[in-house]
Scaffold this motif. Structure first.
Motif, PDB file in Angstrom:
ATOM      1  N   GLU A 171     -10.627 -49.174 -28.142  1.00 15.00           N
ATOM      2  CA  GLU A 171     -11.591 -48.678 -27.564  1.00 15.00           C
ATOM      3  C   GLU A 171     -11.117 -47.644 -26.301  1.00 15.00           C
ATOM      4  O   GLU A 171     -11.421 -46.473 -25.953  1.00 15.00           O
ATOM      5  N   ALA A 172     -10.309 -48.343 -25.313  1.00 11.04           N
ATOM      6  CA  ALA A 172      -9.525 -47.969 -24.177  1.00 11.04           C
ATOM      7  C   ALA A 172      -8.732 -46.698 -24.525  1.00 11.04           C
ATOM      8  O   ALA A 172      -8.652 -45.760 -23.900  1.00 11.04           O
ATOM      9  N   LEU A 173      -7.827 -46.787 -25.588  1.00  6.20           N
ATOM     10  CA  LEU A 173      -7.218 -45.776 -25.912  1.00  6.20           C
ATOM     11  C   LEU A 173      -8.033 -44.692 -26.361  1.00  6.20           C
ATOM     12  O   LEU A 173      -7.687 -43.245 -26.170  1.00  6.20           O
ATOM     13  N   ALA A 174      -9.083 -44.631 -27.183  1.00  5.29           N
ATOM     14  CA  ALA A 174      -9.835 -43.672 -27.631  1.00  5.29           C
ATOM     15  C   ALA A 174     -10.586 -43.086 -26.422  1.00  5.29           C
ATOM     16  O   ALA A 174     -10.748 -41.687 -26.541  1.00  5.29           O
ATOM     17  N   LEU A 175     -11.056 -43.819 -25.430  1.00  6.84           N
ATOM     18  CA  LEU A 175     -11.413 -43.237 -24.221  1.00  6.84           C
ATOM     19  C   LEU A 175     -10.554 -42.201 -23.738  1.00  6.84           C
ATOM     20  O   LEU A 175     -11.027 -41.213 -22.922  1.00  6.84           O
ATOM     21  N   GLU A 176      -9.364 -42.814 -23.416  1.00  5.44           N
ATOM     22  CA  GLU A 176      -8.252 -42.133 -23.009  1.00  5.44           C
ATOM     23  C   GLU A 176      -7.950 -40.583 -23.452  1.00  5.44           C
ATOM     24  O   GLU A 176      -7.671 -39.679 -22.994  1.00  5.44           O
ATOM     25  N   ARG A 177      -7.992 -40.828 -24.976  1.00  8.04           N
ATOM     26  CA  ARG A 177      -7.979 -39.568 -25.591  1.00  8.04           C
ATOM     27  C   ARG A 177      -9.111 -38.525 -25.338  1.00  8.04           C
ATOM     28  O   ARG A 177      -8.751 -37.277 -25.105  1.00  8.04           O
ATOM     29  N   GLN A 178     -10.373 -39.077 -25.043  1.00  5.52           N
ATOM     30  CA  GLN A 178     -11.206 -38.239 -24.918  1.00  5.52           C
ATOM     31  C   GLN A 178     -11.214 -37.713 -23.611  1.00  5.52           C
ATOM     32  O   GLN A 178     -11.523 -36.598 -23.400  1.00  5.52           O
ATOM     33  N   GLN A 179     -10.776 -38.586 -22.583  1.00  2.01           N
ATOM     34  CA  GLN A 179     -10.534 -38.029 -21.276  1.00  2.01           C
ATOM     35  C   GLN A 179      -9.422 -36.885 -21.045  1.00  2.01           C
ATOM     36  O   GLN A 179      -9.849 -36.036 -20.375  1.00  2.01           O
ATOM     37  N   ALA A 180      -8.511 -37.051 -22.004  1.00  2.47           N
ATOM     38  CA  ALA A 180      -7.627 -35.791 -21.996  1.00  2.47           C
ATOM     39  C   ALA A 180      -8.224 -34.578 -22.637  1.00  2.47           C
ATOM     40  O   ALA A 180      -7.906 -33.562 -22.060  1.00  2.47           O
ATOM     41  N   LEU A 181      -9.173 -34.678 -23.631  1.00  3.57           N
ATOM     42  CA  LEU A 181      -9.467 -33.721 -24.222  1.00  3.57           C
ATOM     43  C   LEU A 181     -10.377 -32.519 -23.066  1.00  3.57           C
ATOM     44  O   LEU A 181     -10.341 -31.581 -23.114  1.00  3.57           O
TER      45      LEU A 181
END
Length: 478
Positions: free
Chosen positions: A244-254
């Motif tokens: 979940e942390a990695l998914a949020l990091e990806r969303q943050q980058a987008l």
């Protein structure tokens, strides 16, 4: 007044022309759509607002200039991004270029109403006694100035100029609408980015708690106090939370990349400065008058387009009447190039040209029909724009009203979930409850905290959406 100059037979013959002049005068001034926004009745109040009978007006923030609605969020980083987008966004730049084009077309239309002056010079070889005084071929050199001026008796040029002016007004309004749209997109994207960052911090906090529980469980498993099943459960929670942390990091980058495009910069290397704190949520006044939608730039653009289409109907109607052009020229003409600019070689002439198409195969009728169809289409588009404006305001007001109740309920859920986690952790360490109960409590707390963040983000988004729907804030003044 001029009819007294003609004899009765001439007056009878010119009666149709006189009637046409009257009609041309009637269609010369475009009429604005009715105040009720092209047939849409303005409601006394928006249905989504409670107690809206007592209207109030309030700017997004105290002592802030009108238009800078983003200052109401009290976030310097957001303010800087919005200002950068105002000058760097490519969509805004395109709208500004279209406005410049419309203004150039307006100047061109206005220029057609002014006298046209040009210079000419030429040398020709001519033959004929009527032109050179001899049947033998001769050379004729000319140089001079030509002047022409079309009498706008039937309003064709003035209405074309009015239409171009209204087009420019529509483009100006569309530029403001585009700027407002970009500003709102920047604000919503930025606030979503901050929410994702806060959610990521919350997930990291939960991950640290799970990792602490995993270390404790590993020690107890090695000591033989718990079964391997308990260890596998905690390992599953740690891995799932890391995902979940990695998914949020990806969303943050987008979201970060989207902000870069909105402000007109390259996504590579673009970074948003850290926030000093949470952005404030502007307070919505108790009621918003329906008339505030009249200042929405897209509604204003639609109204200007209606008026421009109406003016072009007049231009198409004026094509049925004759065009009268006054001409004049003066200069020199000589069969000898060396004598061209002698006083004796001077020449001049004046004239008037009247042109009226007799048969055009139905072209003028088709053009008038097309202009009327475009006018009807502009009216429909204006009405649709107003209906959309009311819907957007109602949507955001309803969302804000319901989100306020949801945020209050979610806050209670977070408090009770946090207390449940605290009690479960204490009981688990004392061996009173199973590990499964502790993990369920932590999952429940994390879920409720993330939902609270999402509700808060939805409140930010709805607030920005309401500001955009109202055309930039909810102050009805100006």
């Amino acid at each position: 007044m001029t009819t007294t100059m003609f004899s009765p037979p001439s007056l009878a013959r010119l009666a149709p022309l006189a009637a046409a002049l009257v009609l041309a005068g009637c269609m010369g001034t475009p009429l604005a759509p009715p105040p009720e926004h092209a047939g849409v009745a303005v409601p006394a109040a928006f249905s989504a607002v409670d107690g809206a009978a007592a209207w109030t007006t309030a700017p997004p923030a105290e002592a802030q200039p009108r238009g800078a609605w983003w200052l109401g969020f009290q976030d310097p980083v957001l303010s800087g991004l919005v200002e950068r987008a105002g000058s760097g966004n490519t969509t805004v730049q395109e709208a500004a270029a279209r406005l410049a084009e419309a203004r150039a077309l307006l100047r061109s239309a206005d220029a057609n109403r002014a006298p046209q002056v040009g210079a000419s010079a030429g040398v020709s070889r001519q033959a004929g006694a009527s032109t050179t005084g001899s049947a033998e071929p001769a050379t004729l050199a000319t140089a001079g100035l030509n002047v022409s001026y079309e009498l706008d008796l039937f309003g064709r040029l003035s209405q074309a100029s009015d239409a171009a002016r209204l087009d420019a007004q529509a483009r100006d309004a569309l530029l403001q609408s585009t700027l407002l749209m970009v500003q709102a997109d920047v604000a919503q994207t930025y606030l979503q980015l901050r929410a994702v960052q806060a959610e990521r911090a919350l997930v990291d906090e939960s991950l640290a708690a799970y990792q602490g529980t995993l270390r404790l469980t590993q020690r107890r498993y090695q000591a033989g106090d718990v079964a391997e099943l308990d260890l596998a459960r905690v390992q599953t929670e740690v891995a799932a939370t890391e995902s979940e942390a990695l998914a949020l990091e990806r969303q943050q980058a987008l979201l970060n990349h989207a902000l870069a495009v909105l402000v007109g910069e390259v996504a590579s290397g673009f970074a948003v400065p850290p926030a000093a704190g949470d952005a404030a949520l502007p307070v919505i006044p108790p009621g918003v008058p329906g008339t505030v939608l009249a200042r929405r730039p897209d509604v204003s653009a639609a109204q200007a387009s209606v008026l421009a289409a109406q003016a072009r109907v007049g231009v198409a109607q004026a094509a049925w009447f004759p065009a009268i052009t006054l001409t004049g020229n003066g200069g020199y003409a000589s069969p000898e190039l060396g004598d061209l600019f002698k006083w004796s070689a001077r020449s001049w002439g004046i004239g008037a040209l009247l042109s009226l198409p007799i048969f055009d195969g139905g072209q003028r009728a088709a053009q008038e029909e097309g202009a009327r169809a475009r006018f009807e289409g502009a009216l429909a588009a204006h009405r649709g724009q107003v209906l959309t404006a009311f819907r957007e305001v109602e949507d955001q007001l309803s969302a804000l009203r319901l989100l306020a109740g949801q945020a209050e309920a979610q806050g209670r859920a977070v408090q009770s979930a946090a207390r449940a986690t605290q009690l479960s952790d204490s009981r688990y360490r004392n061996g009173l409850v199973s590990q499964l109960e502790l993990l369920d409590a932590r999952r429940s707390e994390l879920r409720n905290r993330r939902q609270a963040l999402q509700v808060r983000t939805a409140q930010y988004t709805a607030t920005v959406g309401l500001i955009r729907a109202l055309g930039g804030g909810w102050d009805s003044a100006g």
